[in-house]
Design a protein around this motif. Structure first.
Motif, mmCIF file in Angstrom:
data_model
loop_
_atom_site.group_PDB
_atom_site.id
_atom_site.type_symbol
_atom_site.label_atom_id
_atom_site.label_comp_id
_atom_site.label_asym_id
_atom_site.label_seq_id
_atom_site.Cartn_x
_atom_site.Cartn_y
_atom_site.Cartn_z
ATOM 1 N N LEU A 168 1.163 -1.561 0.108
ATOM 2 C CA LEU A 168 -0.218 0.141 -0.089
ATOM 3 C C LEU A 168 1.101 0.814 0.061
ATOM 4 O O LEU A 168 2.247 1.737 0.698
ATOM 5 C CB LEU A 168 -1.050 0.034 1.532
ATOM 6 C CG LEU A 168 -1.812 -1.094 1.132
ATOM 7 C CD1 LEU A 168 -2.323 -0.910 2.716
ATOM 8 C CD2 LEU A 168 -3.394 -0.804 0.509
ATOM 9 N N HIS A 172 -1.708 5.573 2.835
ATOM 10 C CA HIS A 172 -3.327 4.930 3.488
ATOM 11 C C HIS A 172 -3.706 5.139 4.580
ATOM 12 O O HIS A 172 -2.276 4.228 5.164
ATOM 13 C CB HIS A 172 -3.014 4.293 1.512
ATOM 14 C CG HIS A 172 -4.813 3.495 2.322
ATOM 15 N ND1 HIS A 172 -4.953 2.743 2.500
ATOM 16 C CD2 HIS A 172 -5.408 3.456 1.091
ATOM 17 C CE1 HIS A 172 -6.768 1.964 2.212
ATOM 18 N NE2 HIS A 172 -6.182 3.000 0.750
ATOM 19 N N ASP A 190 -11.446 3.067 -3.710
ATOM 20 C CA ASP A 190 -9.634 3.458 -4.444
ATOM 21 C C ASP A 190 -8.319 3.191 -4.395
ATOM 22 O O ASP A 190 -7.813 4.292 -5.443
ATOM 23 C CB ASP A 190 -9.224 5.690 -2.824
ATOM 24 C CG ASP A 190 -9.075 4.449 -1.861
ATOM 25 O OD1 ASP A 190 -9.512 3.580 -1.498
ATOM 26 O OD2 ASP A 190 -8.302 5.152 -0.843
ATOM 27 N N GLY A 224 -0.381 5.765 -5.770
ATOM 28 C CA GLY A 224 -2.272 6.173 -5.705
ATOM 29 C C GLY A 224 -2.741 5.539 -6.893
ATOM 30 O O GLY A 224 -4.395 5.680 -6.371
ATOM 31 N N THR A 227 -3.268 -1.442 -5.972
ATOM 32 C CA THR A 227 -2.974 -2.449 -4.094
ATOM 33 C C THR A 227 -2.570 -3.699 -5.013
ATOM 34 O O THR A 227 -3.145 -3.970 -6.362
ATOM 35 C CB THR A 227 -3.572 -1.973 -3.618
ATOM 36 O OG1 THR A 227 -3.392 -2.410 -2.102
ATOM 37 C CG2 THR A 227 -5.106 -3.059 -3.843
#
Length: 278
Positions: A168, A172, A190, A224, A227
């Motif tokens: 991650l 986050h 997200d 971002g 993941t």
């Protein structure tokens, strides 16, 4: 049965789509469909179930897929081994996913090189699906990770088993946790899970980013965009800005050394013996 027919069938069985299989083979779809239908008539069995919406393997088709992969791999390997014999340079080709098994791979190569009678080991670093070079004859041996890599029809020895972690971005909220559950990671709106290509090279449907190697994957996570849940050993290659959080209920990952069945090579046997010893 001709090797051409086997190649056609394996492509369709892996893609489960005649259009994608035809594109992969570089041929038109009608002759591909006719070849598969002719093969089924000659064998007297249904290899595939076809509807207007999907193609699926029958139980009999699954048997031929496993056998076909082994046969095509053996043919390709025989060609490559014959060419190599003409060069008088003995050696092995080891396939592995780029960025995976880094510590284990380094220890294996160092320990094997110290063995009497060791031969040169060339590395084939794959972006994904390191089992494929074993089936098409480009590699003699591979480091694979179950349950992600296909090992059906290959001979294997287990080397290690480990847990998994979620990778991650450090900003986050889940990155600060001591552990997470699989559902928490795979349902993040997200950060949709990354998508890897399937056995035939096609990406599964989904909102996550399409990735083809670990370097690209880590960059996308740091930005971002996605993941992933990966073996715990992937911590070693993390970029700045990334965190690895243990996933309590993720299935364990088993690293195996794999090679084509019925291969008898003193050099290969020596490498496998060193790997299992490590």
């Amino acid at each position: 049965m001709e090797t051409r027919e086997l190649r056609y069938f394996v492509a369709v069985a892996e893609e489960l789509h005649f259009g994608r299989a035809a594109e992969r083979l570089g041929i038109a779809q009608p002759p591909l469909s006719r070849t598969i239908a002719r093969l089924e008539r000659r064998l007297g069995v249904a290899l595939l179930e076809r509807t207007s919406r999907k193609v699926s393997l029958t139980e009999v088709g699954s048997v031929l897929l496993a056998e076909g992969r082994a046969i095509l791999g053996a043919v390709a390997a025989a060609e490559r081994h014959t060419r190599r014999a003409a060069t008088s340079r003995p050696g092995l080709v080891l396939a592995t996913k780029a960025g995976a098994s880094g510590d284990l791979l380094a220890k294996l190569l160092e320990a094997y090189a110290a063995e009497p009678g060791a031969v040169a080991v060339d590395l084939l670093l794959c972006e994904s699906q390191p089992h494929r070079p074993l089936r098409d004859g480009r590699a003699d041996v591979a480091l694979l990770h179950q349950p992600f890599d296909l090992t059906a029809g290959l001979d294997t020895e287990i080397l290690a088993t480990e847990g998994q972690v979620a990778i991650l971005p450090t900003w986050h909220p889940l990155a600060g946790r001591s552990c997470v559950r699989l559902a928490e990671v795979t349902s993040l709106p997200d950060l949709p899970p990354a998508r890897w290509p399937g056995p035939g090279g096609a990406y599964p449907e989904g909102p996550g980013a399409e990735v083809h190697n670990q370097t690209q994957l880590f960059q996308l996570i740091a930005l971002g965009r996605t993941t992933v849940v990966m073996p715990e050993s992937s911590r070693a290659g993390l970029l700045d800005g990334l965190a690895a959080v243990p996933v309590l209920d993720a299935p364990p990952v088993t690293t195996v050394i794999a090679w084509p069945p019925r291969v008898r090579s003193r050099a290969l046997a020596g490498l496998v013996e060193v790997a299992t010893r490590l």
